[in-house]
Design a protein around this motif. Structure first.
Motif, mmCIF file in Angstrom:
data_model
loop_
_atom_site.group_PDB
_atom_site.id
_atom_site.type_symbol
_atom_site.label_atom_id
_atom_site.label_comp_id
_atom_site.label_asym_id
_atom_site.label_seq_id
_atom_site.Cartn_x
_atom_site.Cartn_y
_atom_site.Cartn_z
ATOM 1 N N ILE A 223 0.872 -1.177 0.000
ATOM 2 C CA ILE A 223 0.000 0.000 0.000
ATOM 3 C C ILE A 223 0.912 1.230 0.000
ATOM 4 O O ILE A 223 1.856 1.317 0.775
ATOM 5 C CB ILE A 223 -0.975 0.011 1.205
ATOM 6 N N ARG A 224 0.639 2.148 -0.932
ATOM 7 C CA ARG A 224 1.463 3.345 -1.042
ATOM 8 C C ARG A 224 0.556 4.560 -1.135
ATOM 9 O O ARG A 224 -0.522 4.494 -1.721
ATOM 10 C CB ARG A 224 2.367 3.274 -2.290
ATOM 11 N N GLN A 225 0.996 5.649 -0.534
ATOM 12 C CA GLN A 225 0.239 6.886 -0.574
ATOM 13 C C GLN A 225 0.964 7.931 -1.413
ATOM 14 O O GLN A 225 2.156 8.161 -1.195
ATOM 15 C CB GLN A 225 0.021 7.461 0.846
ATOM 16 N N ASP A 226 0.257 8.508 -2.363
ATOM 17 C CA ASP A 226 0.736 9.731 -3.004
ATOM 18 C C ASP A 226 -0.005 10.876 -2.332
ATOM 19 O O ASP A 226 -1.204 10.764 -2.052
ATOM 20 C CB ASP A 226 0.445 9.733 -4.507
ATOM 21 N N VAL A 227 0.701 11.949 -2.057
ATOM 22 C CA VAL A 227 0.119 13.045 -1.282
ATOM 23 C C VAL A 227 0.183 14.338 -2.091
ATOM 24 O O VAL A 227 1.267 14.738 -2.515
ATOM 25 C CB VAL A 227 0.893 13.254 0.050
ATOM 26 N N ASN A 228 -0.955 14.954 -2.332
ATOM 27 C CA ASN A 228 -0.999 16.254 -3.018
ATOM 28 C C ASN A 228 -1.099 17.343 -1.957
ATOM 29 O O ASN A 228 -2.069 17.385 -1.188
ATOM 30 C CB ASN A 228 -2.191 16.314 -3.967
ATOM 31 N N VAL A 229 -0.089 18.205 -1.905
ATOM 32 C CA VAL A 229 0.016 19.199 -0.829
ATOM 33 C C VAL A 229 0.061 20.609 -1.414
ATOM 34 O O VAL A 229 0.747 20.858 -2.406
ATOM 35 C CB VAL A 229 1.289 18.956 0.021
ATOM 36 N N SER A 230 -0.676 21.525 -0.785
ATOM 37 C CA SER A 230 -0.603 22.937 -1.167
ATOM 38 C C SER A 230 -0.795 23.802 0.066
ATOM 39 O O SER A 230 -1.345 23.349 1.076
ATOM 40 C CB SER A 230 -1.675 23.279 -2.215
ATOM 41 N N VAL A 231 -0.326 25.055 -0.004
ATOM 42 C CA VAL A 231 -0.531 26.021 1.070
ATOM 43 C C VAL A 231 -1.134 27.296 0.483
ATOM 44 O O VAL A 231 -1.044 27.549 -0.714
ATOM 45 C CB VAL A 231 0.786 26.361 1.820
ATOM 46 N N LYS A 232 -1.747 28.082 1.330
ATOM 47 C CA LYS A 232 -2.371 29.342 0.906
ATOM 48 C C LYS A 232 -1.326 30.263 0.265
ATOM 49 O O LYS A 232 -0.213 30.402 0.786
ATOM 50 C CB LYS A 232 -2.999 30.024 2.127
ATOM 51 N N ASP A 233 -1.679 30.832 -0.866
ATOM 52 C CA ASP A 233 -0.804 31.767 -1.609
ATOM 53 C C ASP A 233 0.451 31.084 -2.147
ATOM 54 O O ASP A 233 1.399 31.770 -2.559
ATOM 55 C CB ASP A 233 -0.389 32.965 -0.727
ATOM 56 N N GLY A 234 0.467 29.734 -2.140
ATOM 57 C CA GLY A 234 1.665 29.035 -2.607
ATOM 58 C C GLY A 234 1.752 28.941 -4.118
ATOM 59 O O GLY A 234 2.829 28.914 -4.689
ATOM 60 N N GLY A 235 0.591 28.853 -4.765
ATOM 61 C CA GLY A 235 0.583 28.731 -6.218
ATOM 62 C C GLY A 235 0.265 27.318 -6.644
ATOM 63 O O GLY A 235 -0.902 26.940 -6.761
ATOM 64 N N GLY A 236 1.296 26.496 -6.868
ATOM 65 C CA GLY A 236 1.097 25.147 -7.410
ATOM 66 C C GLY A 236 0.822 24.098 -6.348
ATOM 67 O O GLY A 236 1.113 24.270 -5.169
ATOM 68 N N VAL A 237 0.233 22.976 -6.824
ATOM 69 C CA VAL A 237 0.025 21.803 -5.973
ATOM 70 C C VAL A 237 1.188 20.848 -6.208
ATOM 71 O O VAL A 237 1.565 20.575 -7.346
ATOM 72 C CB VAL A 237 -1.314 21.105 -6.310
ATOM 73 N N VAL A 238 1.762 20.344 -5.131
ATOM 74 C CA VAL A 238 2.906 19.427 -5.214
ATOM 75 C C VAL A 238 2.430 18.006 -4.932
ATOM 76 O O VAL A 238 1.752 17.758 -3.927
ATOM 77 C CB VAL A 238 4.004 19.824 -4.207
ATOM 78 N N GLU A 239 2.776 17.078 -5.824
ATOM 79 C CA GLU A 239 2.453 15.669 -5.610
ATOM 80 C C GLU A 239 3.698 14.966 -5.070
ATOM 81 O O GLU A 239 4.762 15.038 -5.675
ATOM 82 C CB GLU A 239 2.026 15.015 -6.924
ATOM 83 N N VAL A 240 3.543 14.319 -3.924
ATOM 84 C CA VAL A 240 4.653 13.565 -3.328
ATOM 85 C C VAL A 240 4.357 12.079 -3.494
ATOM 86 O O VAL A 240 3.314 11.590 -3.057
ATOM 87 C CB VAL A 240 4.836 13.899 -1.836
ATOM 88 N N LYS A 241 5.288 11.362 -4.128
ATOM 89 C CA LYS A 241 5.078 9.941 -4.397
ATOM 90 C C LYS A 241 5.926 9.080 -3.469
ATOM 91 O O LYS A 241 6.927 9.535 -2.930
ATOM 92 C CB LYS A 241 5.433 9.620 -5.859
ATOM 93 N N GLY A 242 5.490 7.825 -3.306
ATOM 94 C CA GLY A 242 6.331 6.831 -2.644
ATOM 95 C C GLY A 242 6.262 6.796 -1.132
ATOM 96 O O GLY A 242 7.206 6.335 -0.492
ATOM 97 N N VAL A 243 5.157 7.254 -0.524
ATOM 98 C CA VAL A 243 5.017 7.164 0.934
ATOM 99 C C VAL A 243 4.455 5.784 1.262
ATOM 100 O O VAL A 243 3.356 5.444 0.822
ATOM 101 C CB VAL A 243 4.078 8.263 1.484
ATOM 102 N N GLN A 244 5.204 4.984 2.027
ATOM 103 C CA GLN A 244 4.809 3.594 2.261
ATOM 104 C C GLN A 244 4.347 3.318 3.690
ATOM 105 O O GLN A 244 3.727 2.292 3.943
ATOM 106 C CB GLN A 244 5.973 2.661 1.920
ATOM 107 N N GLN A 245 4.656 4.214 4.615
ATOM 108 C CA GLN A 245 4.298 3.972 6.014
ATOM 109 C C GLN A 245 3.608 5.204 6.593
ATOM 110 O O GLN A 245 3.897 6.338 6.182
ATOM 111 C CB GLN A 245 5.551 3.640 6.825
#
Length: 635
Positions: A223-245
């Protein structure tokens, strides 16, 4: 350096869960997903970028193409066939995987489509021999409830898992095909606001729902999680791949929140500066000849490898590479990670020089050639001629994006919970219809069967486990969430052994040995089962199991028998044990005389040091107490 609170930065996180399905065969053939380290087949490919149906190149695909990697594949006929090698069209979709996907979609109240269209998602990093991944949108919408709050489901897809990366060095990248084509369910959740603990709880709840089906695989990588993260006024959304735990997930969210908010701070400072951009025509200089006398080992190696050395002048940028709004967050670090993915060792920037063997005289040469003043900055990059211009273009684009805030990109999670640049975010151009597989109809009967097979809730499953094996609530939760639940039920179903003890060994003992740096992958299910068989037959004591596992997980032994020999473990009868205990009491009469029955504590330690693994602590305790009382009666 500043401090901040996650609640103040408008953090949003969208989870994508990728779960392997335990159908015991692959999605488009009948091969079994058996992992092996022996490969009888080896071949190689060069993958190239192609335009989409709209005549456009996907940015992530173009980025991968620039690396110009040769991909070497290793395969075993037990776990792959011509389908995985892309020498034969895919077979029919595995019905078991489809049915399970429908059950999970129904459990999440997601709207299932009447017809499913297989698609190709362009991937040329080598993780798929075809240059694309087959994926199908099963449903959209739905929700999962976590602590009374409903978290929305965006989509549920059934797709092929990727090949397993074996190595990546120089221009060669290696994969094994064991895992390629294993059915994988992707569940994308709506973005939610909150801290890392909330995100971890959502992932845990969804993972528990999946495990309640008892038809998903367990263990690291399943089971692996990809995480889409953004902050206010940041602009783009960042996708983080490969989270396993889950612990890694928590750290990744915290790190990305800090990194992105730090980039927002850097952008604010840049917007208030006189930095306008970089001219590719006027601000890039070849300094290869000028730096031939530079004593830096890094530069001398680059020159020996016939690399080109270039300097980039950045006007009104002094101090910006080294500016650190939060610990570990710097623009210089971002640029360094960016160029590494072109196979380039790194860059030097003016805020960190002199350093790395580069001296003041070398810097003076650069300043004179570039005509920089005290408000300007510069970068030095050394790379082969085939890569240097691509890398410089990426650096210039990244510095200009720095004024906007957070660039939309894909990053990779590290084991420590940080993230590193992986590639640009993919676009819509990477997806196109699969021509080898016709659309798949979903019948009303299949939908009714899915509704009938909705699994019990996690609470119900946990209560059932607790009652069936007489476990306490904490241990029930630990074993249910662990990768050992199926093995646990197999052991206590076949061997006459205390379920609480088995669960404790699987959840605590193995975990503690892992924390000490030992490798649990060396401990096979066969070895675990045999250890409990020996215990039930009275051939080893309870205390022996940890010693055996420690020997195997450290690599000192490969089998139970070898571990028993190496640790000099053999069971001894109670007569011999009592002789040893009497001898220990005789040698420690003063302790017995002074502490009386309380002397059992220190004496227990002395006896167990000699008998550890050869007899149970319970037997030693009883015999010690008996002989201490006997000794006290004679004093």
């Amino acid at each position: 350096m500043s401090e901040f609170s996650i609640s103040d930065i408008g953090l949003k996180v969208g989870l994508e869960i990728h779960q392997q399905l335990a159908t015991n065969k692959k999605l488009f053939c009948n091969c079994k997903p058996i992992e092996s380290e022996e490969y009888s087949i080896k071949f190689q490919r060069k993958l190239r970028a192609v335009k989409s149906e709209l005549g456009e190149y996907d940015p992530a695909v173009l980025f991968e193409k620039l690396k110009s990697k040769t991909i070497v594949y290793y395969a075993n006929s037990e776990s792959s066939c011509l389908v995985e090698q892309d020498e034969e069209p895919p077979h029919n979709l595995d019905n078991d995987a489809k049915d399970l996907a429908l059950v999970i979609a129904t459990s999440l109240h997601s709207k299932i489509f009447n017809e499913i269209y297989p698609m190709r998602k362009t991937v040329i990093d080598g993780s798929n021999t075809t240059g694309f991944q087959r994926t199908m949108l099963i449903s959209q919408g739905g929700q999962i409830e976590v602590d009374g709050e409903k978290v929305g489901i965006q989509s549920i897809c059934l797709e092929e898992d990727a090949a397993k990366l074996l190595g990546d060095k120089g221009n060669i990248r290696e994969y094994s095909l064991d895992r390629l084509g294993v059915p994988l369910l992707e569940i994308a959740l709506d973005p939610v606001e909150g801290d890392s603990k909330k995100i971890k709880k959502i992932a845990l709840s969804l993972g528990r729902l999946l495990r309640s089906t008892k038809k998903v695989t367990r263990g690291i990588g399943s089971i692996r999680q990809d995480v889409n993260v953004s902050v206010k006024d940041g602009g783009g959304v960042v996708e983080v791949k490969g989270v396993q735990q889950l612990d890694q997930l928590e750290k990744v969210v915290e790190f990305e929140a800090k990194r992105q908010f730090g980039l927002v701070k850097i952008a604010e400072k840049l917007r208030n500066s006189d930095f306008e951009g970089i001219s590719k025509r006027e601000n890039i200089f070849d300094i290869t000849e000028n730096w031939k006398s530079c004593k830096s080992k890094i530069i001398q190696k680059a020159l020996k490898d016939n690399s080109i050395i270039k300097a980039i002048k950045i006007e009104n940028f002094s101090g910006m590479f080294g500016y650190t709004p939060f610990e570990g967050i710097r623009l210089g670090k971002e640029i360094g990670q960016l160029v590494k993915f072109y196979g380039i060792g790194g860059v030097f920037h003016s805020d960190e020089l002199p350093n790395y063997g580069i001296e003041e005289d070398d810097i003076l040469i650069v300043r004179n050639i570039l005509k920089v003043n005290q408000n300007d900055a510069f970068l030095i990059i050394a790379a082969p001629s085939s890569k240097i211009d691509f890398a410089i273009n990426s650096i210039i684009n990244r510095l200009e994006e720095a004024k906007k805030g957070v660039p939309a990109e894909t990053r990779l999670a590290t084991q420590t919970g940080e993230t590193v640049f992986l590639r640009p975010r993919p676009g819509a151009s990477r997806m196109y219809p699969e021509t080898d597989i016709p659309p798949i109809s979903i019948t009303n009967q299949e939908l009714e069967n899915a509704t009938k097979n909705i699994p019990k809730s996690w609470d119900e499953s946990l209560l059932e486990l607790q009652k069936k094996y007489e476990l306490n609530s904490q241990l029930s939760e630990q074993i249910f969430d662990s990768r050992y639940i199926e093995l646990f039920e197999k052991i206590v179903g076949k061997i006459k052994v205390n379920p609480t003890f088995v669960a404790s060994i699987l959840c605590s003992t193995i975990t503690n040995l892992e924390r000490n740096g030992l490798n649990s992958k060396l401990l096979t299910e066969e070895n675990i089962v045999k250890s409990f068989q020996l215990l039930a037959e009275g051939k080893i004591a309870k205390e022996s199991i940890e010693i055996i596992y420690e020997s195997i997980m450290s690599g000192k032994s490969q089998t139970i028998d070898e571990a028993l020999r190496n640790a000099s473990i053999e069971t001894i009868d109670e007569v011999k044990v009592e002789e040893i205990i009497v001898d220990v009491i005789e040698k420690n009469q003063e302790i017995v005389k002074n502490q009386k029955e309380r002397s059992i504590g220190p004496l227990m330690g002395i006896v167990m040091k000699e008998l550890r693994g050869k007899v149970s602590g319970e037997i030693v305790n009883n015999l010690l107490l008996k002989n201490i009382k006997k000794k006290l009666g004679n004093i």
